[in-house]
Structure formats: structure tokens, C-alpha cells
Design an enzyme around this catalytic site. Structure first.
Site, PDB file in Angstrom:
ATOM      1  N   CYS A  94       0.831  -1.212   0.000  1.00  0.00           N
ATOM      2  CA  CYS A  94       0.000   0.000   0.000  1.00  0.00           C
ATOM      3  C   CYS A  94       0.855   1.247   0.000  1.00  0.00           C
ATOM      4  O   CYS A  94       0.947   1.950   1.013  1.00  0.00           O
ATOM      5  CB  CYS A  94      -0.898   0.068   1.222  1.00  0.00           C
ATOM      6  SG  CYS A  94      -1.312  -1.488   1.888  1.00  0.00           S
ATOM      7  N   GLU A  95       1.528   1.505  -1.085  1.00  0.00           N
ATOM      8  CA  GLU A  95       2.282   2.746  -1.280  1.00  0.00           C
ATOM      9  C   GLU A  95       2.173   3.029  -2.774  1.00  0.00           C
ATOM     10  O   GLU A  95       2.348   2.116  -3.586  1.00  0.00           O
ATOM     11  CB  GLU A  95       3.783   2.551  -0.995  1.00  0.00           C
ATOM     12  CG  GLU A  95       4.142   2.072   0.377  1.00  0.00           C
ATOM     13  CD  GLU A  95       4.305   3.198   1.388  1.00  0.00           C
ATOM     14  OE1 GLU A  95       4.390   4.377   0.978  1.00  0.00           O
ATOM     15  OE2 GLU A  95       4.340   2.874   2.577  1.00  0.00           O
TER      16      GLU A  95
END
Ligand SMILES: *Cc1c(COP(=O)(O)O)cnc(C)c1O
Length: 426
Positions: A349-350
Site C-alpha cells: 500500500c504505497e
């Protein structure tokens, strides 16, 4: 030049199909070619084996790829090592590297690291500051030893590479300013437990031109001459690493061109009796490794296609960190395929978790298809982490028709090792 090639439509590492390794070891997996490592080391060594560069020692930069099997391969060919931590020195000793071929670089050496290097009996500390000279003197005195030191000077030349891997400019944290070098050498010589042996620099990484190397050597050579005139017994001239490789369209000097450029720059200093040290990392291992990943899903965004794969930025951080390019090759080529433009991304999640952006892949991957991220042998696995509690991936070495796991994939227990919940946490 490397040994990752298609045989008909299947990608091989030397004589082993990559599909076979992925089936047995799983994905993601780093795969290293022994023949490529050997070839790169030999070509580099031979490029220096003449004229003014004949007296040389290649100290492979361990941080580029520190796997024991990789280190052993290079040490067996006669390589020394450039290290930047106690851990790297420990690895070098484990693979049987002669301590007299170990140099120790880095701006922040702790006392325990200095003591360990003295115990091992390394060739030279590459010292980066006045404070470090004092620390080495203090630790050497406490052990009743004499520490061999080279001073790393900052020659203030522009390596013309990515700012994060440019290290030889005034504004960088590395080395001693060239203008202050003589007084630091004078200080070092007064210390009873230091023995000044050399002069060192490292101006950056992924250099694609020979001129910054020539400029740095010219400045170091002048300094060496004046130091020798001052009576400082300089024997080692360490010019660092930094020779680039071709990831995409770069056209770096070949090792032969690099060797010739060094000889040219050294011509003015022929009267000085010096052993040349080089610290190549990337150029030896970069193209000797790939990261193989599996396609999990295809996702059509509103403006882009995404290929979601099982490798992520924690496994290969270079694209996120330096916006760097890795070629992406299908492990199996399909007949009559046409190009497919997509972002190749991992599960983290980046937004920076991408391996390629807006890339024209040679074919559209389907779920389950394997992709090889090329030129991932340097600063690939060594920069990997456990972010998102993802196990670090397996590493495999191939030699001819054989392959072996040279680092096991981490297990769930490996991931939690060392952690504890204290009694005050309910
Ligand atoms: C990183 C590093 C190297 C190796 O750099 P490459 O670009 O991989 O050749 C050599 N010397 C020092 C001091 C380094 O920090």
C-alpha cells in the site's frame, strides 16, 4: 553481456529454464548466473592487467550483493572486498577472503566495528573524517595495534549520475575535503597507532562516462605527489567503484575503456610506486541477476493498465527509490503477441510500489505468467526489507545445468524472530 537468454521461446539462465526454478523454488526469486559473475570479474581484472594499472587489487563492493555464494565465487577468482560494516567483514571472512584484501569504508564506523576490523587484520580503513581518525587511534591503542589507514578525500567532481548515488561533491557527506587532506594526513602521521598507507575516493555509482574518473584520479594523483614529497608513505591509491551498467539505453564505458581511461589519467604519476585499488560493485553483479515474479492480477484502471505481481518495492526498491529502470522480459514468449502498456506494480500500500511505470511490455501477461526483472543482481536483494511483514525472497545460483538455493525464502517464524511482548503489555 550475460547468460539470460531465450532458447526458442523460453527464458533460460545458462542451461536451466527459469520456469523450472520458479516451479521448484516459488516466486518471487532472485536468480544469479555463476558464469556471468565469473565473466564480469575476469573482464574487469583483465582490463587492468597491463601497464600502469597492472599492480592492482579488485575489492568487490559487498553491499551490491552480499550473498555468500556470490562472494565465494568472486573471492575464489582472487577478488578482495570493499566493506561498509562489521557484518560485511564477517561475511568476507566466512567465505575465506584474505584479510589483507579487505578494505573498510563508510562515514560512520562504530568502536566495535573498528575493533573487529583490527582483530581480523584488514588491509586498510578508508577513513572519512577527523573524528574517525581519533576513534581508530583510540581503539587501536586500547588493543595495542597499529591500524592501516587510507584517507578518503572528496575530490569535488561531478559524477553526473542520480543525485542519491553521487558522492564526490563538496556538498556530500563523504570523505575529507581535498583542501583539508594534507593537514589530516599530517595529523594521522602523528598518531602512534595509525599507519598511513593510502589515499581513497569514491565519487558515485552508475557512472556512464569515463571523464569523472579521470578528473578524480588527476586530483588524487596531485595530492599523492605532494604527500609523498611531505614524506607520507602512500602505497595504495583506491579509486572506488562506480562504473555503470546498461539497464536500458545507457552506454557506459566498457571495463576495457575504463582501464584505458585510468591508465591515461595515471600517466602523469608514473614515477610514483602505487598499487591501484578498485571497488566495483554494480558492474560485476548487476547484469548477473534477475528477479522473477508471478503475475497475480490484471487490472484496468480508468487511465492505465496495471499488472499486479507478487514482487514489490520491499523486494526490489530501486524503481521506487531512484526511479530506475529494469527491463521486464516474459519468461515464456507467446506467438504473435503485441505490445501492452501498463504499470507493473506490487501488492504494497504505497503509490511508490511500482517496478515499472507506463512500460510497453512485449506482450500482455495473463494471470500466473512469470516475468523477469532484468539487471537486478546489484542493490536488489541487499536493499530488500520485510516491509508489510513480507518474507525476504529466495536466492538461487545457476551454474551450467545446475542450480541451488543460496538463500532460503524466509518463513513466518523468521519474520517474528527476536520479537517479544513484555510482561507490562497486557
Ligand atoms: C557503493 C560503493 C562502491 C561500489 O559502487 P558501485 O557503483 O556498485 O560500483 C564502492 N566503494 C564505496 C566506498 C561504496 O560506497
Amino acid at each position: 553481456m550475460h547468460h539470460f537468454e531465450y532458447k526458442v521461446n523460453e527464458l533460460y539462465c545458462e542451461d536451466v529454464p527459469i520456469k523450472k526454478i520458479a516451479a521448484e523454488v516459488g516466486t518471487p526469486v532472485y536468480i544469479y548466473s555463476h558464469a556471468t559473475l565469473e565473466r564480469h570479474f575476469r573482464v574487469f581484472d583483465e582490463a587492468l592487467a597491463q601497464g600502469r594499472t597492472k599492480k592492482h587489487l579488485i575489492c568487490y563492493s559487498v553491499k551490491a550483493n552480499s550473498n555468500l555464494a556470490v562472494l565465494r565465487t568472486l573471492v575464489a577468482l582472487g577478488a578482495g572486498v570493499d566493506t561498509v560494516s562489521r557484518g560485511e567483514i564477517y561475511r568476507a571472512i566466512k567465505v575465506g577472503c584474505d584479510p589483507k584484501k579487505i578494505v573498510f569504508s563508510g562515514v560512520g564506523k562504530r568502536d566495535d566495528e573498528i575493533a573487529y576490523a583490527l582483530e581480523v587484520g584488514i588491509l586498510a580503513f578508508n577513513v572519512e573524517s577527523h573524528g574517525e581518525l581519533e576513534a581508530i587511534e583510540r581503539v587501536a591503542a586500547s588493543m595495542n595495534k597499529k591500524a592501516p589507514v587510507s584517507l578518503r578525500v572528496n575530490p569535488d567532481v561531478d559524477a553526473e549520475t542520480h543525485p542519491y548515488i553521487s558522492t564526490g561533491l563538496k556538498k556530500n557527506k563523504f570523505g575529507i575535503p581535498v583542501t583539508r587532506a594534507r593537514e589530516e594526513f599530517a595529523f594521522a602521521r602523528q598518531q602512534p597507532h595509525l599507519e598511513v598507507v593510502g589515499l581513497d575516493c569514491h565519487i558515485g555509482s552508475q557512472l556512464t562516462k569515463p571523464s569523472p574518473f579521470r578528473d578524480a584520479i588527476a586530483r588524487l594523483g596531485e595530492l599523492t605527489r605532494s604527500l609523498i614529497q611531505d614524506g607520507v608513505p602512500i602505497k595504495l591509491l583506491d579509486i572506488g567503484g562506480g562504473l555503470g551498467i546498461s539497464y536500458n539505453e545507457e552506454d557506459p564505458p566498457s571495463p576495457a575503456d575504463y582501464g584505458a581511461a585510468i591508465r591515461e589519467a595515471l600517466a602523469a604519476f608514473e614515477d610514483l610506486d602505487l598499487t591501484l585499488i578498485c571497488e566495483p560493485g554494480r558492474v560485476i553483479v548487476g547484469n548477473a541477476g534477475v528477479l522473477v515474479t508471478k503475475t497475480l492480477f490484471l487490472k484496468q484502471g480508468e487511465v492505465k493498465n496495471f499488472v499486479i505481481v507478487d514482487a514489490a518495492m520491499n523486494d526490489l526498491i530501486r524503481p521506487a527509490f531512484y526511479d530506475s529502470y529494469h527491463g521486464i522480459w516474459p519468461v515464456v514468449r507467446k506467438q504473435g503477441a503485441s505490445a501492452f502498456v501498463a504499470d507493473v506494480v506490487g501488492p504494497i500500500c504505497e503509490t511508490s510500489d511500482f517496478l515499472a511505470r507506463d512500460r510497453a511490455l512485449t506482450q500482455q501477461p495473463a494471470e500466473g505468467d512469470l516475468l523477469a526483472l532484468m539487471s537486478a543482481g546489484a542493490y536488489g536483494f541487499t536493499m530488500s526489507s520485510n516491509y508489510n511483514t513480507r518474507p525476504r525472497v529466495a536466492e538461487v545460483m545457476v551454474k551450467g545445468g545446475e542450480f541451488a538455493v543460496v538463500r532460503k525464502r524466509e518463513t513466518l517464524d523468521d519474520l517474528l524472530r527476536g520479537e517479544e511482548i513484555p510482561s507490562f503489555v497486557k
